[in-house]
Design an enzyme around this catalytic site. Structure first.
Site, PDB file in Angstrom:
ATOM      1  N   GLY A  48       0.767  -1.304   0.017  1.00 21.86           N
ATOM      2  CA  GLY A  48       0.087  -0.187   0.076  1.00 21.86           C
ATOM      3  C   GLY A  48       0.847   1.347   0.079  1.00 21.86           C
ATOM      4  O   GLY A  48       0.205   2.296  -0.258  1.00 21.86           O
ATOM      5  N   ASP A 106      -3.828   0.837  11.364  1.00 18.97           N
ATOM      6  CA  ASP A 106      -5.259   0.778  11.803  1.00 18.97           C
ATOM      7  C   ASP A 106      -5.045  -0.040  13.305  1.00 18.97           C
ATOM      8  O   ASP A 106      -5.271   0.818  14.085  1.00 18.97           O
ATOM      9  CB  ASP A 106      -5.699  -0.233  10.688  1.00 18.97           C
ATOM     10  CG  ASP A 106      -7.224  -0.542  10.949  1.00 18.97           C
ATOM     11  OD1 ASP A 106      -8.085   0.350  11.243  1.00 18.97           O
ATOM     12  OD2 ASP A 106      -7.540  -1.896  10.697  1.00 18.97           O
ATOM     13  N   LYS A 134      -5.714   5.706  12.230  1.00 18.31           N
ATOM     14  CA  LYS A 134      -6.957   5.381  12.819  1.00 18.31           C
ATOM     15  C   LYS A 134      -6.922   5.622  14.403  1.00 18.31           C
ATOM     16  O   LYS A 134      -6.865   4.185  14.647  1.00 18.31           O
ATOM     17  CB  LYS A 134      -7.774   4.292  12.221  1.00 18.31           C
ATOM     18  CG  LYS A 134      -8.286   4.205  10.724  1.00 18.31           C
ATOM     19  CD  LYS A 134      -8.954   3.201  10.240  1.00 18.31           C
ATOM     20  CE  LYS A 134      -9.155   2.903   8.783  1.00 18.31           C
ATOM     21  NZ  LYS A 134      -9.820   1.569   8.541  1.00 18.31           N
ATOM     22  N   ASP A 162      -6.006  -0.366  -1.011  1.00 17.02           N
ATOM     23  CA  ASP A 162      -7.004  -1.436  -1.723  1.00 17.02           C
ATOM     24  C   ASP A 162      -8.280  -2.000  -0.893  1.00 17.02           C
ATOM     25  O   ASP A 162      -8.088  -2.090   0.487  1.00 17.02           O
ATOM     26  CB  ASP A 162      -6.170  -2.622  -2.379  1.00 17.02           C
ATOM     27  CG  ASP A 162      -6.056  -3.495  -1.215  1.00 17.02           C
ATOM     28  OD1 ASP A 162      -5.344  -3.322  -0.379  1.00 17.02           O
ATOM     29  OD2 ASP A 162      -6.277  -4.937  -1.327  1.00 17.02           O
TER      30      ASP A 162
HETATM   31  P1  IMP Z   1      -3.024  -3.123  11.116  1.00 17.38           P
HETATM   32  O1  IMP Z   1      -2.150  -4.125  11.343  1.00 17.38           O
HETATM   33  O2  IMP Z   1      -4.328  -3.222  11.600  1.00 17.38           O
HETATM   34  O3  IMP Z   1      -2.670  -1.718  11.615  1.00 17.38           O
HETATM   35  O4  IMP Z   1      -3.176  -3.023   9.526  1.00 17.38           O
HETATM   36  C1  IMP Z   1      -2.249  -2.434   8.711  1.00 17.38           C
HETATM   37  C2  IMP Z   1      -2.545  -2.646   7.171  1.00 17.38           C
HETATM   38  O5  IMP Z   1      -4.133  -3.147   7.009  1.00 17.38           O
HETATM   39  C3  IMP Z   1      -2.251  -1.580   6.236  1.00 17.38           C
HETATM   40  O6  IMP Z   1      -0.954  -1.504   5.896  1.00 17.38           O
HETATM   41  C4  IMP Z   1      -3.292  -1.723   5.373  1.00 17.38           C
HETATM   42  O7  IMP Z   1      -2.584  -2.626   4.472  1.00 17.38           O
HETATM   43  C5  IMP Z   1      -4.465  -2.522   5.662  1.00 17.38           C
HETATM   44  N1  IMP Z   1      -5.626  -1.492   6.091  1.00 17.38           N
HETATM   45  C6  IMP Z   1      -5.980  -1.085   7.468  1.00 17.38           C
HETATM   46  N2  IMP Z   1      -7.145  -0.224   7.202  1.00 17.38           N
HETATM   47  C7  IMP Z   1      -7.423  -0.074   5.856  1.00 17.38           C
HETATM   48  C8  IMP Z   1      -8.284   0.585   5.110  1.00 17.38           C
HETATM   49  O8  IMP Z   1      -9.058   1.613   5.750  1.00 17.38           O
HETATM   50  N3  IMP Z   1      -8.403   0.492   3.629  1.00 17.38           N
HETATM   51  C9  IMP Z   1      -7.330  -0.404   3.115  1.00 17.38           C
HETATM   52  N4  IMP Z   1      -6.363  -0.985   3.903  1.00 17.38           N
HETATM   53  C10 IMP Z   1      -6.419  -1.061   5.179  1.00 17.38           C
END
Ligand code: IMP
Length: 179
Positions: A48, A106, A134, A162
Site C-alpha cells: 500500500g 489501523d 485511525k 485497496d
Molecule cells: P493493522 O495491522 O490493523 O494496523 O493494519 C495495517 C494494514 O491493514 C495496512 O497496511 C493496510 O494494508 C490494511 N488496512 C487497514 N485499514 C485499511 C483501510 O481502511 N483500507 C485499506 N487497507 C487498510
C-alpha cells in the site's frame, strides 16, 4: 467521480489528491528538518505504501535511501488480527536511522510486529511515518511520529490502498458508504 463501486461496496470520495499532496509535503518538510545532516534509510511497507513513498521522496531534500519490506495481515475490509512477514529485509540496518513508511496504521498490529522485528537489528533510531492513522482502532500503543491524516474508523481505498486487490490506482481517497 465522487461515488464509485468496488466489488460489492460503494465508496464516496473523502480526501482529494490536492489535500494528499499538501499533507505529504508537510510530512516531508518535517523529515527534512528532523533528519538534516543525517542519511536515513526509508523502509516502505508494501503493497500500500507505493504512492506515498513516491510523492514523499520527491519532496525530500536530505540524502536518503529507500528499501521495501512486505507484511501481510489483511483480507478484505476487516483485519484478521494475524501478521505474517512475507519479505524480509536484505540490507543491514544496524546503526542506521530508519523511517518506516506505511500507508495506514489501523489496529497497529502490523506496525508493532515491524518495530519489534527491526529493533532486533539495532538501528540507531526507528521512526514511523504513516499516511493515515485511525486512532480509534489502535489495539497496541504505537508512536506514529509522522502521520499525514488522522481519520475516523471507516474503511478507505485509493492512493495505494485497496479493497480486495482493487482501488490502488485511484489518485484520490474514498471511504466506504455504510449500508
Ligand atoms: P493493522 O495491522 O490493523 O494496523 O493494519 C495495517 C494494514 O491493514 C495496512 O497496511 C493496510 O494494508 C490494511 N488496512 C487497514 N485499514 C485499511 C483501510 O481502511 N483500507 C485499506 N487497507 C487498510
Amino acid at each position: 467521480m465522487s461515488k464509485i463501486k468496488v466489488h460489492d461496496r460503494e465508496f464516496v470520495k473523502s480526501i482529494s489528491r490536492e489535500e494528499i499532496a499538501t499533507e505529504v509535503k508537510r510530512v516531508a518538510e518535517r523529515i527534512n528538518k528532523d533528519y538534516a545532516g543525517k542519511r536515513p534509510l526509508l523502509l516502505g511497507v508494501l503493497n500500500g505504501c507505493f504512492m506515498f513513498v513516491s510523492d514523499l521522496m520527491k519532496n525530500l531534500e536530505i540524502e536518503c535511501e529507500i528499501s521495501f519490506v512486505k507484511f501481510s495481515s489483511y483480507q478484505g475490509s476487516e483485519t484478521t488480527g494475524k501478521v505474517n512477514q512475507v519479505i524480509g529485509l536484505s540490507e543491514s540496518i544496524e546503526g542506521r536511522d530508519v523511517i518506516i513508511l506505511e500507508d495506514i496504521v489501523d489496529t497497529g498490529l502490523t506496525m508493532h510486529k515491524m518495530l519489534e522485528t527491526l529493533a532486533e537489528s539495532k538501528p540507531a533510531s526507528l521512526a514511523v511515518a504513516s499516511l493515515f492513522l485511525k486512532p480509534a482502532r489502535l489495539r497496541v500503543p504505537i508512536e506514529v511520529k509522522y502521520s499525514a491524516f488522522e481519520i475516523a474508523d471507516r474503511f478507505i481505498l485509493g492512493y495505494g490502498l485497496d479493497y480486495d486487490g482493487l482501488g490502488r490506482n485511484l489518485p484520490d481517497v474514498y471511504e466506504v458508504v455504510e449500508q
